[in-house]
Motif scaffolding. Structure first.
Motif, PDB file in Angstrom:
ATOM      1  N   UNK A 233       0.821  -1.204   0.000  1.00  0.00           N
ATOM      2  CA  UNK A 233       0.000   0.000   0.000  1.00  0.00           C
ATOM      3  C   UNK A 233       0.858   1.258   0.000  1.00  0.00           C
ATOM      4  N   UNK A 234       1.932   1.258   0.777  1.00  0.00           N
ATOM      5  CA  UNK A 234       2.830   2.399   0.822  1.00  0.00           C
ATOM      6  C   UNK A 234       3.532   2.577  -0.522  1.00  0.00           C
ATOM      7  N   UNK A 235       3.964   1.481  -1.091  1.00  0.00           N
ATOM      8  CA  UNK A 235       4.627   1.540  -2.395  1.00  0.00           C
ATOM      9  C   UNK A 235       3.680   2.088  -3.454  1.00  0.00           C
ATOM     10  N   UNK A 236       2.446   1.629  -3.439  1.00  0.00           N
ATOM     11  CA  UNK A 236       1.457   2.120  -4.406  1.00  0.00           C
ATOM     12  C   UNK A 236       1.212   3.612  -4.226  1.00  0.00           C
ATOM     13  N   UNK A 237       1.146   4.066  -2.993  1.00  0.00           N
ATOM     14  CA  UNK A 237       0.924   5.489  -2.725  1.00  0.00           C
ATOM     15  C   UNK A 237       2.101   6.316  -3.243  1.00  0.00           C
TER      16      UNK A 237
END
Length: 79
Positions: free
Chosen positions: A12-16
């Motif tokens: 999720x952090x990577x996608x953000x």
């Protein structure tokens, strides 16, 4: 948290981060609406100058003779 939950948070952090990176790139690209009038004028002048030089080269005696020779050889080729 379990290993799977930690992996999902990382994803999720990577996608953000990736989404933010692409948003900045899209904004930078959209900021340039195209060429301005002066850029069009310079491009037109450069194209006209190139066309004039090309015309002079192609209508010179040496090039004309070479083209006539190539065409003559092509027409006289045995079939």
């Amino acid at each position: 948290m379990t290993g799977r939950a930690v992996d999902l948070v990382k994803v999720g952090t990577f996608r953000a981060v990736l989404h933010g990176w692409w948003r900045v790139r899209r904004t930078a690209v959209r900021g340039d609406a195209g060429m301005s009038t002066t850029e069009y004028a310079m491009g037109t002048i450069a194209a006209a100058a190139f066309a004039a030089v090309l015309y002079k080269v192609l209508t010179s005696g040496a090039v004309t003779k070479a083209l006539e020779s190539v065409i003559g050889k092509a027409l006289d080729a045995p079939f």
